[in-house]
Design a protein around this motif. Structure first.
Motif, PDB file in Angstrom:
ATOM      1  N   PHE A  52       0.854  -1.181   0.000  1.00  0.00           N
ATOM      2  CA  PHE A  52       0.000   0.000   0.000  1.00  0.00           C
ATOM      3  C   PHE A  52       0.893   1.235   0.000  1.00  0.00           C
ATOM      4  O   PHE A  52       2.044   1.172   0.439  1.00  0.00           O
ATOM      5  CB  PHE A  52      -0.749   0.123   1.337  1.00  0.00           C
ATOM      6  N   ASP A  73      -4.694  -5.655  10.395  1.00  0.00           N
ATOM      7  CA  ASP A  73      -4.489  -5.970   8.976  1.00  0.00           C
ATOM      8  C   ASP A  73      -4.086  -7.445   8.895  1.00  0.00           C
ATOM      9  O   ASP A  73      -2.951  -7.805   9.222  1.00  0.00           O
ATOM     10  CB  ASP A  73      -3.404  -5.077   8.362  1.00  0.00           C
ATOM     11  N   PRO A  74      -5.013  -8.339   8.492  1.00  0.00           N
ATOM     12  CA  PRO A  74      -4.703  -9.779   8.490  1.00  0.00           C
ATOM     13  C   PRO A  74      -3.809 -10.240   7.339  1.00  0.00           C
ATOM     14  O   PRO A  74      -3.402 -11.398   7.302  1.00  0.00           O
ATOM     15  CB  PRO A  74      -6.091 -10.431   8.389  1.00  0.00           C
ATOM     16  N   PHE A  75      -3.497  -9.350   6.393  1.00  0.00           N
ATOM     17  CA  PHE A  75      -2.566  -9.677   5.288  1.00  0.00           C
ATOM     18  C   PHE A  75      -1.616  -8.493   5.165  1.00  0.00           C
ATOM     19  O   PHE A  75      -1.673  -7.741   4.204  1.00  0.00           O
ATOM     20  CB  PHE A  75      -3.342  -9.898   3.977  1.00  0.00           C
ATOM     21  N   GLY A  77       1.704  -7.833   4.846  1.00  0.00           N
ATOM     22  CA  GLY A  77       2.851  -7.686   3.945  1.00  0.00           C
ATOM     23  C   GLY A  77       3.993  -6.916   4.576  1.00  0.00           C
ATOM     24  O   GLY A  77       4.538  -7.304   5.608  1.00  0.00           O
ATOM     25  N   THR A  80       2.671  -1.723   6.031  1.00  0.00           N
ATOM     26  CA  THR A  80       2.241  -0.335   5.787  1.00  0.00           C
ATOM     27  C   THR A  80       1.147   0.102   6.760  1.00  0.00           C
ATOM     28  O   THR A  80       1.163   1.226   7.266  1.00  0.00           O
ATOM     29  CB  THR A  80       1.735  -0.173   4.336  1.00  0.00           C
ATOM     30  N   ILE A  95      -0.772  -9.274  10.527  1.00  0.00           N
ATOM     31  CA  ILE A  95      -0.454 -10.707  10.393  1.00  0.00           C
ATOM     32  C   ILE A  95       0.023 -10.957   8.962  1.00  0.00           C
ATOM     33  O   ILE A  95      -0.577 -10.456   8.003  1.00  0.00           O
ATOM     34  CB  ILE A  95      -1.705 -11.582  10.665  1.00  0.00           C
ATOM     35  N   ASP A  96       1.088 -11.736   8.816  1.00  0.00           N
ATOM     36  CA  ASP A  96       1.489 -12.193   7.480  1.00  0.00           C
ATOM     37  C   ASP A  96       2.132 -13.576   7.595  1.00  0.00           C
ATOM     38  O   ASP A  96       2.805 -13.895   8.573  1.00  0.00           O
ATOM     39  CB  ASP A  96       2.447 -11.216   6.790  1.00  0.00           C
ATOM     40  N   LEU A  97       1.871 -14.373   6.552  1.00  0.00           N
ATOM     41  CA  LEU A  97       2.354 -15.753   6.501  1.00  0.00           C
ATOM     42  C   LEU A  97       3.860 -15.814   6.232  1.00  0.00           C
ATOM     43  O   LEU A  97       4.540 -16.752   6.655  1.00  0.00           O
ATOM     44  CB  LEU A  97       1.607 -16.433   5.342  1.00  0.00           C
ATOM     45  N   TYR A 101       8.496 -11.004   5.078  1.00  0.00           N
ATOM     46  CA  TYR A 101       7.696  -9.776   5.104  1.00  0.00           C
ATOM     47  C   TYR A 101       7.493  -9.299   6.545  1.00  0.00           C
ATOM     48  O   TYR A 101       7.481  -8.096   6.809  1.00  0.00           O
ATOM     49  CB  TYR A 101       6.338  -9.977   4.413  1.00  0.00           C
ATOM     50  N   SER A 125      -3.424 -16.245   8.835  1.00  0.00           N
ATOM     51  CA  SER A 125      -4.493 -15.422   9.424  1.00  0.00           C
ATOM     52  C   SER A 125      -5.659 -16.252   9.960  1.00  0.00           C
ATOM     53  O   SER A 125      -6.257 -15.901  10.977  1.00  0.00           O
ATOM     54  CB  SER A 125      -5.024 -14.451   8.387  1.00  0.00           C
ATOM     55  N   PRO A 143      -5.882  -8.457   0.393  1.00  0.00           N
ATOM     56  CA  PRO A 143      -5.427  -9.848   0.286  1.00  0.00           C
ATOM     57  C   PRO A 143      -4.633 -10.030  -1.007  1.00  0.00           C
ATOM     58  O   PRO A 143      -4.659  -9.149  -1.865  1.00  0.00           O
ATOM     59  CB  PRO A 143      -6.749 -10.620   0.191  1.00  0.00           C
ATOM     60  N   PRO A 144      -3.952 -11.173  -1.185  1.00  0.00           N
ATOM     61  CA  PRO A 144      -3.390 -11.457  -2.512  1.00  0.00           C
ATOM     62  C   PRO A 144      -4.527 -11.411  -3.541  1.00  0.00           C
ATOM     63  O   PRO A 144      -5.676 -11.714  -3.212  1.00  0.00           O
ATOM     64  CB  PRO A 144      -2.857 -12.889  -2.360  1.00  0.00           C
ATOM     65  N   TYR A 175       4.305 -14.361  -3.306  1.00  0.00           N
ATOM     66  CA  TYR A 175       4.479 -14.174  -1.876  1.00  0.00           C
ATOM     67  C   TYR A 175       5.194 -15.339  -1.185  1.00  0.00           C
ATOM     68  O   TYR A 175       6.028 -15.141  -0.339  1.00  0.00           O
ATOM     69  CB  TYR A 175       3.122 -13.930  -1.215  1.00  0.00           C
ATOM     70  N   ASP A 181      -1.225 -19.906   1.620  1.00  0.00           N
ATOM     71  CA  ASP A 181      -1.159 -18.557   1.015  1.00  0.00           C
ATOM     72  C   ASP A 181      -2.315 -18.395   0.029  1.00  0.00           C
ATOM     73  O   ASP A 181      -2.459 -19.195  -0.909  1.00  0.00           O
ATOM     74  CB  ASP A 181       0.205 -18.420   0.326  1.00  0.00           C
ATOM     75  N   LEU A 182      -3.134 -17.360   0.217  1.00  0.00           N
ATOM     76  CA  LEU A 182      -4.290 -17.133  -0.681  1.00  0.00           C
ATOM     77  C   LEU A 182      -3.840 -16.924  -2.124  1.00  0.00           C
ATOM     78  O   LEU A 182      -4.606 -17.152  -3.060  1.00  0.00           O
ATOM     79  CB  LEU A 182      -5.095 -15.906  -0.225  1.00  0.00           C
TER      80      LEU A 182
HETATM   81  C1  LIG Z   1      -1.397  -7.744  -1.258  1.00  0.00           C
HETATM   82  S1  LIG Z   1      -0.225  -8.295  -0.088  1.00  0.00           S
HETATM   83  C2  LIG Z   1      -0.414  -7.131   1.212  1.00  0.00           C
HETATM   84  C3  LIG Z   1       0.529  -5.973   1.071  1.00  0.00           C
HETATM   85  C4  LIG Z   1       0.420  -4.965   2.208  1.00  0.00           C
HETATM   86  N1  LIG Z   1      -0.834  -4.257   2.169  1.00  0.00           N
HETATM   87  C5  LIG Z   1       1.571  -3.983   2.211  1.00  0.00           C
HETATM   88  O1  LIG Z   1       1.358  -2.776   2.275  1.00  0.00           O
HETATM   89  O2  LIG Z   1       2.719  -4.423   2.125  1.00  0.00           O
HETATM   90  C6  LIG Z   1      -0.976  -9.731   0.577  1.00  0.00           C
HETATM   91  C7  LIG Z   1      -0.150 -10.428   1.680  1.00  0.00           C
HETATM   92  O3  LIG Z   1      -0.933 -11.534   2.172  1.00  0.00           O
HETATM   93  C8  LIG Z   1      -0.029 -12.500   2.681  1.00  0.00           C
HETATM   94  N2  LIG Z   1      -0.776 -13.774   2.862  1.00  0.00           N
HETATM   95  C9  LIG Z   1      -1.249 -14.631   1.929  1.00  0.00           C
HETATM   96  N3  LIG Z   1      -1.935 -15.640   2.486  1.00  0.00           N
HETATM   97  C10 LIG Z   1      -1.927 -15.424   3.831  1.00  0.00           C
HETATM   98  C11 LIG Z   1      -2.482 -16.103   4.951  1.00  0.00           C
HETATM   99  N4  LIG Z   1      -3.188 -17.246   4.815  1.00  0.00           N
HETATM  100  N5  LIG Z   1      -2.286 -15.577   6.186  1.00  0.00           N
HETATM  101  C12 LIG Z   1      -1.558 -14.422   6.347  1.00  0.00           C
HETATM  102  N6  LIG Z   1      -0.993 -13.746   5.325  1.00  0.00           N
HETATM  103  C13 LIG Z   1      -1.179 -14.227   4.073  1.00  0.00           C
HETATM  104  C14 LIG Z   1       1.089 -12.514   1.649  1.00  0.00           C
HETATM  105  O4  LIG Z   1       2.292 -13.005   2.187  1.00  0.00           O
HETATM  106  C15 LIG Z   1       1.171 -11.020   1.242  1.00  0.00           C
HETATM  107  O5  LIG Z   1       2.225 -10.359   1.905  1.00  0.00           O
END
Ligand SMILES: C[S@@+](CC[C@H](N)C(=O)[O-])C[C@H]1O[C@@H](n2cnc3c(N)ncnc32)[C@H](O)[C@@H]1O
Length: 280
Positions: A52, A73-75, A77, A80, A95-97, A101, A125, A143-144, A175, A181-182
């Motif tokens: 973002f 923020d559950p995804f 990255g 941000t 939260i991030d997988l 990141y 998440s 999300p992805p 990712y 990972d979604l």
């Molecule tokens: C679009 S990016 C988010 C970027 C973030 N908004 C930023 O500013 O950097 C989506 C994130 O979701 C994470 N992700 C994918 N599946 C996930 C899961 N099941 N649980 C947590 N994170 C997950 C990926 O690793 C990736 O960093």
């Protein structure tokens, strides 16, 4: 003269339980078009394929919370959302997988001396949201976008002047290789199912009547243009969220690609949707 000065003064309504904005600041942020704006804090995020811009998230956090409230923020990255929370004196949980990141988030917060009240959780998440002890005042996330980074056109872009990543694509990065990972779901329906499961957990943690914003654009699935934003609205409504409207986030300085040229119309997406929902 004195009357004019008084009119200029910002008016805060004591009944405002949503945010700390004056009436004028509130009104400006209800516009359905926002122009995405870069700032110096963005430069630390460009090793992530899809960060973002911090100012966009600061505006959302300012609108949907008051000082010291908690944002999830559950995804998250590159973290941000946590930076935006720190700059606006909100508590952030991200939260991030992907461990790298999570490290990137921690490093960004540390380098800017913004670690206080910001929590980075590394994991899935779906498992980590239920384990959060506090209730949440606001959720903002992106999300992805299904598996688009695995398409040959996705991925990293050249970093040009001042660390701003708006140059040509220089490589593909996705990712992770994790099945949870979604972004690794071959089938679009599985991507939507996992997103829905995660957002059900968000719904449970969110305080009644509070808001959740999802940032997403439409994209192609099996080379077909797909109304992903519409699908996300549908799953959120199935969970019990009310849809409160979409903000078009204009990203006008991205490069243009001749995807269909010279045979067919193929759109260049130069905006995202900020989809706003409320827990009913
Ligand atoms: C679009 S990016 C988010 C970027 C973030 N908004 C930023 O500013 O950097 C989506 C994130 O979701 C994470 N992700 C994918 N599946 C996930 C899961 N099941 N649980 C947590 N994170 C997950 C990926 O690793 C990736 O960093």
């Amino acid at each position: 003269m004195a009357k004019k000065e008084a009119q200029k003064k910002e008016r805060y309504d004591k009944r405002n339980t949503l945010n700390d904005l004056s009436g004028r600041e509130w009104l400006l942020l209800t516009k359905s078009i926002w122009i995405s704006e870069k700032c110096a804090d963005d430069k630390f995020a460009f090793q992530h394929p899809a960060p973002f811009l911090i100012n966009d998230i600061r505006k959302l956090v300012k609108f949907f919370t008051k000082k010291n409230m908690t944002v999830l923020d559950p995804f998250c990255g590159s973290g941000t959302t946590l930076l935006a929370c720190a700059r606006e004196n909100r508590k952030g949980i991200g939260i991030d997988l992907n461990k790298n990141y999570c490290q990137m988030s921690r490093k960004r917060l540390q380098e800017l001396e913004l670690k206080q009240n910001q929590q980075v959780i590394c994991g899935d998440s779906l498992k980590e949201i239920p384990a959060i002890k506090s209730k949440i005042d606001y959720c903002v996330t992106s999300p992805p976008y299904h598996n688009i980074l695995r398409h040959s056109g996705g991925g990293l872009r050249e970093v040009k002047d001042k660390d701003v990543r708006n140059g040509a694509r220089i490589g593909v990065e996705y990712y992770s290789n994790d099945k949870r990972d979604l972004g690794n779901q071959t089938q679009y329906k599985d991507f939507l199912r996992l997103l829905k499961e995660a957002m059900i957990e968000v719904y449970k943690k969110l305080i009644e009547k509070k808001y959740c914003s999802i940032i997403i654009s439409d994209f192609t699935v099996n080379k077909k243009e797909t109304n992903a934003s519409g699908d996300v609205i549908k799953i959120m409504q199935e969970i019990g969220f009310g849809f409160e409207g979409a903000i078009v986030l204009v990203q006008d300085n991205k490069p243009l690609y001749p995807f269909g040229y010279p045979y067919a119309y193929k759109i260049n997406h130069h905006h995202q949707y900020i989809l706003n929902f409320r827990k009913l």
